[in-house]
Design a protein around this motif. Structure first.
Motif, PDB file in Angstrom:
ATOM      1  N   VAL A 818     -13.355  36.483 -18.043  1.00  8.46           N
ATOM      2  CA  VAL A 818     -14.495  36.063 -17.217  1.00  8.46           C
ATOM      3  C   VAL A 818     -15.384  35.091 -17.993  1.00  8.46           C
ATOM      4  CG1 VAL A 818     -16.594  36.853 -16.068  1.00  8.46           C
ATOM      5  CG2 VAL A 818     -14.439  38.121 -15.773  1.00  8.46           C
ATOM      6  N   ASN A 819     -15.618  35.352 -19.279  1.00  9.33           N
ATOM      7  CA  ASN A 819     -16.449  34.453 -20.087  1.00  9.33           C
ATOM      8  C   ASN A 819     -15.840  33.059 -20.156  1.00  9.33           C
ATOM      9  OD1 ASN A 819     -18.341  36.428 -20.600  1.00  9.33           O
ATOM     10  ND2 ASN A 819     -17.375  37.088 -22.526  1.00  9.33           N
ATOM     11  N   ARG A 820     -14.518  33.000 -20.333  1.00 11.86           N
ATOM     12  CA  ARG A 820     -13.856  31.696 -20.366  1.00 11.86           C
ATOM     13  C   ARG A 820     -13.908  31.025 -19.000  1.00 11.86           C
ATOM     14  NH1 ARG A 820      -8.749  31.740 -20.970  1.00 11.86           N
ATOM     15  NH2 ARG A 820      -8.302  33.968 -20.852  1.00 11.86           N
ATOM     16  N   LEU A 821     -13.772  31.835 -17.947  1.00  8.01           N
ATOM     17  CA  LEU A 821     -13.818  31.308 -16.586  1.00  8.01           C
ATOM     18  C   LEU A 821     -15.174  30.683 -16.282  1.00  8.01           C
ATOM     19  CD1 LEU A 821     -12.615  31.081 -13.672  1.00  8.01           C
ATOM     20  CD2 LEU A 821     -13.559  33.354 -13.246  1.00  8.01           C
ATOM     21  N   LEU A 822     -16.251  31.373 -16.630  1.00  7.16           N
ATOM     22  CA  LEU A 822     -17.597  30.888 -16.290  1.00  7.16           C
ATOM     23  C   LEU A 822     -17.982  29.645 -17.084  1.00  7.16           C
ATOM     24  CD1 LEU A 822     -19.515  34.279 -15.934  1.00  7.16           C
ATOM     25  CD2 LEU A 822     -18.658  32.789 -14.117  1.00  7.16           C
ATOM     26  N   SER A 823     -17.324  29.430 -18.218  1.00  9.85           N
ATOM     27  CA  SER A 823     -17.618  28.234 -19.014  1.00  9.85           C
ATOM     28  C   SER A 823     -16.703  27.070 -18.669  1.00  9.85           C
ATOM     29  CB  SER A 823     -17.499  28.554 -20.510  1.00  9.85           C
ATOM     30  OG  SER A 823     -16.168  28.947 -20.839  1.00  9.85           O
ATOM     31  N   HIS A 824     -15.794  27.299 -17.717  1.00  3.88           N
ATOM     32  CA  HIS A 824     -14.873  26.225 -17.328  1.00  3.88           C
ATOM     33  C   HIS A 824     -15.625  25.178 -16.515  1.00  3.88           C
ATOM     34  CE1 HIS A 824     -11.384  24.205 -15.569  1.00  3.88           C
ATOM     35  NE2 HIS A 824     -10.626  24.832 -16.466  1.00  3.88           N
ATOM     36  N   PRO A 825     -15.416  23.894 -16.791  1.00  4.52           N
ATOM     37  CA  PRO A 825     -16.186  22.848 -16.075  1.00  4.52           C
ATOM     38  C   PRO A 825     -15.918  22.796 -14.574  1.00  4.52           C
ATOM     39  CG  PRO A 825     -14.426  21.876 -17.424  1.00  4.52           C
ATOM     40  CD  PRO A 825     -14.508  23.316 -17.807  1.00  4.52           C
TER      41      PRO A 825
END
Length: 901
Positions: A818-825
Motif C-alpha cells: 500500500v505504501n508503494r501504491l500511494l507513492s506511485h505517480p
C-alpha cells in the motif's frame, strides 16, 4: 560366507597374566563412545581386551585382516559382529549388508541405529587390528558411526597407530577412554607373574624386574625371553640384552636365531608352510602341510609357545601372532620359494572345500595358477558379483590370459558386466567386439544373445533407442528361459524403449512381464525398476491413482527386500513426490523429495538434481519465491557439471522458466531460449516437457504465435499417444496464452477441458502454479455456475489453493504494498485524498481473491456485520457501487504496480 574365526573372541590362554589395573580402567568403558587401545605390535592389546570381554555377553568381536579394506566386506563382518552381540536384533540391517543393498556405509549404519533403538542394554563392539584399514571411505563411515551411535553402544578399537576417527573431538568432549603403550607395558610385578607361569625355575623379583626394564615392559619380548630360556638354559640375560631397545621392525634376526633355528626341522617346515594361512583349522592344515592330524599339530605348536593363538571358543580356528606371522611369511618366501605355488594351490583347494571361494581366489592368484583361477570363477563368479566383490573379480580377470578368456566367453561377459556396473559403457562394446572378432570357434547362439542383451542395456543408457530396441529384440528371439538374467535385462530394455517412443500400452505390458520374471528369479533390483517404470507410464497416461498403487507395491518391495539404500529407492521417492505435488500435498511432496536426497547422500551432489528440482517446485507452488531462488542457485550450479538425461534437463528447466514467469525475468528467459536446443520431436513425456518449457518462455517474451504452434503440435501428439497428463499440462499453458492475448472464449474453452481432464489426473498444483491469471478465470467460471459438479468442486479447490499461496503476491494489499501504491505517480487522486485503512485494503484484497463476505469474516476473525461496514466504507472511498466494480478497480491498481494480472 563369513569366516567364523574373524567374529570370535580370542580365547584366554593358560598362564596369561591378569592385568587388574588395566581391567579396572576398562570396567568403565560403557561410559564412553570409544575405548581406544593403541600401541606397537606385541604389547598385549588383544590379550588384555579379551580378558576384559570374557565376562560380557552383549559384545561383538571383529578381527580385521588385510582383505577388510573393501567397504562391503568390512560392513558385512561388522554387522555380523553386532548381530552376534544382540542375538539377531538387527536382522534388516544384516540382510541389507549381505545383499549389498545400501548406497554407502553411512546409510547402512543409519538403518543399523534405527534397529538398535530397540536394544536398551549396554552393547560393545570390538574391532581388532584397525591399523590395517587404509580406505578413507571406511574411516569416514566409522566417524559417522561414532557421531551417531546410540548412547548405550561403546566402540572398542585396537590399533597399532592412532586411527582416523576424529579422536581429538572425542577427547575434548570426554567421550574417549584411552590406553596407550606406556600403560600396556608390563610392570615389575606383572613381569614376575609372567615368568613364574612359564619357567620351570622361578626368577628372583630383582632379576625379572631387570629383564622387564631391559625390554621396557614389551610383552612380546618377555615371551621371547621365556621361550629362549626354555630352549637354551642359562641364556635368559643374554636374550634380554639382545632384545633391549629393539622394535617390531627389527625382530627378524632375533627370531631367526632365537626361535626358528631352535626348533626341529619338521616344526620349522610346519611353521613356514602354515604361515601362508591368515587363519587355519584342521582341514586347512592337513591340505597345506600334509600333516595327518592338523588339530593335534596346532595344539602342540600352541603348547610350545610359538605365538599361535586360538581364534574361537571351540578351539577349531587358530592364527599366528601378527608379528610372528609376518616374519614367517617373509621367511617362507626365501626358504620355500620353489614350493610356494604348490602350497598356495593346496590352500586354495582347502578353502574351496570349506566353501570360501573368495579366500581361495587369493591363494590361486598367489599361486599364479590361471587354470585354477579360471575354474573357481566359472563356478562362483556370479555369486561373488551379486555380493559386490567387484575389485576381487576385476583383479582375477586381469590375471587370466586373454586366450583363456576367449576359450571361456562367459568370463568375458562377466568382465563386461563389471564395466557396465561401474558405468564404463564405452569399454563394454569394445570388449565384446574384440571377443567376437578373435574367438577361435563360432560363438554359441545363446551367448551371442546374452552379449546383445548387455549391449542393449548400454545402448539405452546412452540414449540410442533404436539400437537398444534392435539388440533387445534380437536377444529375446534367441535366449532360452534358463538365461533368466539376460531375458530380464532384454525385456526391461525393450519396455523402456517403447516407453521413450510413446507406445505406453505395450511398454506397460513389458514392464509387468519384467516384474514377474524378476520376482520369480529373486532379481529384486529389476523388479523394483520395472515397478518404477510402470508408475511413470501410468502417470503419463493420466492414471495417477493407479500410479500411486503401483508405487505402494514398490515401497512394500523395498521394505521386504531391504532395498532402502539402493539409488532406485531415490527414484521411487522422487516419483512419489511428483505425484504428491500434482495433488497439492506440498508438505508431503517436499518430505519425499528430501528423503530421496538422503538416499543419495553418499553419491556425487549432481545426482540430487532431480529431487532438488522438486523442492523448488514445492516452493513455487507455495509462492515462496525467496526460498525458490536460494535452491535455484544450487540447481544452476549443478546443471553446469555434466551431461544430463533429457528428462533431468527438462525438469530442471521447468522450475527455472516458471520462476522467470513469476518474477517477470524476461532477460533470463530470452538467454535460455537462445541457448536451448529444440528437441527433434515430442513423442514422449520427457520431450513434451522440454517443448512446454520453450512455449512458456515464448509466452513470457510475448512470442505468442510460435508458442501457439508449439502447443497445438504438442496437443496433437499427446492425444495421438494418449499422454493424458501432458495434454492436461499443455491445455493449461495454452489457456494462459489465450488469456494473455485477450481471447477469453478460447481461454475458457481449454480451461474447461483441462478441468474435465483433471477429474482423471487429479491435478491441482498444475493449475495453482499459473497464479492470479488462473484465479480470475476460475472465479468467473464459478460465478457462472455452469460447470458440472465435479469440475465446480475442483475449481473451488484450486481457487482456495491459489488464494492461500499466491494471494500475498497479488491481492493481499499488505502495508508495504500500500505504501508503494500511494507513492506511485499514477495512483488515482480519489484514492490519494480518501485513503483506505489497512483493514479496508485487506478486505479489498480478499474481495478481489473471490472471497464471500462470510469467508472474509472468517479469514480476518471478525463479525460479518463488521465486514459489511468495511465494504460499505471502501466502496464509498473508491467511488464504486458493486463488488465487480471493486474487483476491476483492484485489478487496475495491480496492473499499475506491474503485476501481470
Amino acid at each position: 560366507m563369513l569366516i567364523p574365526s574373524k567374529l570370535s573372541r580370542p580365547v584366554r590362554l593358560e598362564n596369561t597374566v591378569v592385568r587388574e589395573r588395566l581391567l579396572a580402567k576398562l570396567s568403565v568403558a560403557g561410559n564412553y563412545r570409544l575405548a581406544l587401545v593403541t600401541s606397537p605390535a606385541g604389547y598385549g592389546k588383544t590379550t588384555l581386551v579379551s580378558q576384559w570381554a570374557a565376562g560380557i555377553n552383549e559384545l561383538g568381536w571383529y578381527s580385521l585382516d588385510e582383505g577388510d579394506n573393501q567397504p562391503e566386506r568390512f560392513a558385512s563382518y561388522l554387522i555380523a559382529a553386532i548381530q552376534q552381540a544382540t542375538s539377531g536384533c538387527c536382522a534388516s540391517t544384516e540382510t541389507m549388508a549381505q545383499k549389498r543393498q545400501y548406497a554407502s556405509l553411512s546409510s547402512l549404519f543409519s538403518q543399523l541405529f534405527i534397529e538398535l533403538a530397540e536394544w536398551h542394554r549396554p552393547l560393545f563392539l570390538v574391532i581388532d587390528d584397525y591399523h590395517l584399514i587404509t580406505n578413507p571411505v571406511i574411516h569416514e563411515a566409522m566417524r559417522f558411526f561414532l557421531r551417531h551411535q546410540p548412547e548405550n553402544v561403546t566402540l572398542v578399537v585396537l590399533s597399532r597407530n592412532l586411527p582416523q576417527l576424529g579422536i581429538a573431538n572425542l577427547r575434548v568432549r570426554d567421550q574417549l577412554l584411552e590406553i596407550g603403550s606406556q600403560q600396556l607395558a608390563f610392570t615389575h610385578q606383572e613381569a614376575k607373574q609372567f615368568f613364574d607361569g612359564r619357567l620351570s625355575a622361578p626368577l628372583e623379583a630383582a632379576e625379572s624386574g631387570q629383564l622387564c626394564d631391559d625390554v621396557a615392559g614389551w610383552a612380546t619380548a618377555l615371551q621371547l625371553i621365556a621361550l629362549s630360556a626354555r630352549q637354551n638354559s642359562g641364556l635368559t640375560q643374554q636374550s634380554a640384552r639382545r632384545l633391549s631397545g629393539i622394535n617390531a621392525s627389527h625382530l627378524t634376526d632375533y627370531l631367526i636365531d632365537e626361535v626358528l633355528d631352535n626348533v626341529d626341522g619338521a616344526t620349522r617346515q610346519f611353521l613356514l608352510k602354515s604361515s601362508l594361512l591368515r587363519s587355519m583349522n584342521d582341514a586347512l592344515i592337513v591340505r597345506v602341510t600334509g600333516e595327518d592330524n592338523g588339530q593335534m599339530r596346532l595344539e602342540e605348536i600352541e603348547r610350545q609357545g610359538l605365538f599361535l593363538q586360538r581364534m574361537d571358543g571351540s578351539g577349531e580356528w587358530f592364527s599366528y601372532h601378527p608379528l610372528f606371522g609376518n616374519f614367517l611369511r617373509q621367511r617362507c618366501q626365501w626358504e620355500l620359494a620353489t614350493e610356494l605355488p604348490i602350497l598356495h594351490r593346496a590352500a586354495a583347494e582347502g578353502w574351496m572345500a570349506l566353501g570360501f571361494p573368495s579366500e581361495a581366489i587369493h591363494h590361486a592368484l598367489a599361486a599364479g595358477d590361471a587354470n585354477m583361477l579360471r575354474d573357481i570363477l566359472l563356478h562362483h563368479a556370479w555369486a561373488l558379483f551379486n555380493h559386490s566383490e567387484l575389485s576381487l573379480l576385476e583383479e582375477s580377470l586381469r590375471s587370466l590370459p586373454w586366450d583363456s578368456l576367449l576359450e571361456n566367453p562367459k568370463l568375458i561377459l562377466l568382465q563386461a558386466w563389471l564395466m557396465q556396473s561401474q558405468h564404463r559403457y564405452g569399454e563394454v562394446n569394445t570388449l565384446l567386439a574384440r571377443a567376437e572378432q578373435e574367438m577361435k570357434c563360432e560363438m554359441d547362439a545363446t551367448l551371442h544373445a546374452e552379449f546383445n542383451a548387455l549391449r542393449a542395456q548400454v545402448a539405452i543408457n546412452n540414449g540410442d533407442q533404436d539400437e537398444a530396441e534392435r539388440l533387445a529384440t534380437c536377444a529375446l528371439e534367441v535366449l532360452p528361459l534358463a538365461s533368466y538374467h539376460s531375458r530380464i535385462v532384454a525385456t526391461s530394455v525393450h519396455g523402456e524403449v517403447l516407453h521413450c517412443k510413446g507406445d505406453l500400452t505395450r511398454a506397460l505390458t513389458l514392464m509387468q512381464q519384467t516384474e514377474q520374471m524378476a520376482r520369480h528369479n529373486d532379481v529384486w533390483h529389476y523388479a523394483l525398476w520395472s515397478l518404477l517404470q510402470q508408475s511413470e507410464i501410468l502417470f503419463a497416461q493420466g492414471f495417477l491413482q493407479a500410479a500411486w498403487e503401483t508405487q505402494e507395491k514398490a515401497f512394500q518391495l523395498v521394505r521386504e527386500q531391504h532395498l532402502e539404500q539402493l539409488p532406485l529407492h531415490e527414484f521411487l521417492l522422487r516419483i512419489r513426490s511428483q505425484l504428491l505435488w500434482a495433488w497439492a500435498r506440498l508438505d508431503d511432496a517436499e518430505v519425499a523429495a528430501r528423503s530421496g536426497m538422503d538416499v543419495l547422500a553418499g553419491y556425487q551432489p549432481q545426482q540430487q538434481l532431480q529431487c532438488l528440482s522438486l523442492i523448488i517446485q514445492c516452493s513455487l507452488a507455495r509462492g515462496d519465491l525467496d526460498n525458490a531462488r536460494g535452491h535455484l542457485n544450487r540447481l544452476e550450479n549443478l546443471l553446469g557439471n555434466g551431461p544430463w538425461h533429457s528428462d533431468w534437463v527438462s525438469n530442471a528447466d521447468k522450475v527455472r522458466v516458471i520462476y522467470w514467469q513469476m518474477t517477470g525475468d524476461k532477460k533470463s528467459a530470452a538467454t535460455w531460449l537462445r541457448q536451448t536446443p529444440k528437441p527433434e520431436c515430442a513423442d514422449n513425456h520427457f520431450l513434451q516437457g522440454q517443448w512446454r518449457n520453450i512455449a512458456r518462455a515464448q509466452i513470457l517474451l510475448g512470442d505468442v504465435e510460435p508458442a501457439e504452434i508449439v502447443l497445438e503440435e504438442l496437443n496433437d501428439n499427446a492425444r495421438r499417444l494418449r499422454l493424458m497428463s501432458d495434454l492436461n499440462r499443455n491445455l493449461l499453458l495454452l489457456n494462459q496464452l489465450y488469456w494473455q492475448q485477450g481471447r477469453k472464449s478460447d481461454a475458457q474453452r481449454v480451461l474447461i477441458e483441462a478441468l474435465t481432464l483433471a477429474n482423471r489426473t487429479g491435478f491441482i498444483s498444475h493449475f495453482v502454479i499459473e497464479g492470479e491469471a488462473m484465479a480470475q478465470q476460475l472465479r468467473q467460471l464459478i460465478q457462472l455456475n455452469t460447470l458440472p459438479e465435479l469440475d465446480q468442486h475442483r475449481a473451488q479447490r484450486i481457487l482456495r489453493e491459489i488464494n492461500q499461496h499466491h494471494r500475498h503476491k497479488f491481492a493481499h494489499f499488505d502495508e508495504n504494498f500500500v505504501n508503494r501504491l500511494l507513492s506511485h505517480p499514477e495512483v488515482p487522486e480519489l484514492i490519494r485524498t480518501s485513503p483506505l485503512t489497512q483493514r479496508e485494503w485487506q478486505v479489498l484484497g480478499l474481495i478481489y481473491s473471490g472471497y464471500s463476505n462470510e469467508q472474509i469474516a472468517g479469514e480476518l476473525d471478525v463479525a460479518a456485520t463488521t465486514i459489511k461496514t468495511h465494504i460499505r466504507n471502501l466502496y464509498q472511498k473508491l467511488g464504486v457501487a458493486h463488488r465487480q466494480d471493486a474487483v476491476q478497480q483492484a485489478q487496475q491498481l495491480l496492473k499499475m504496480m506491474g503485476y501481470g494480472v
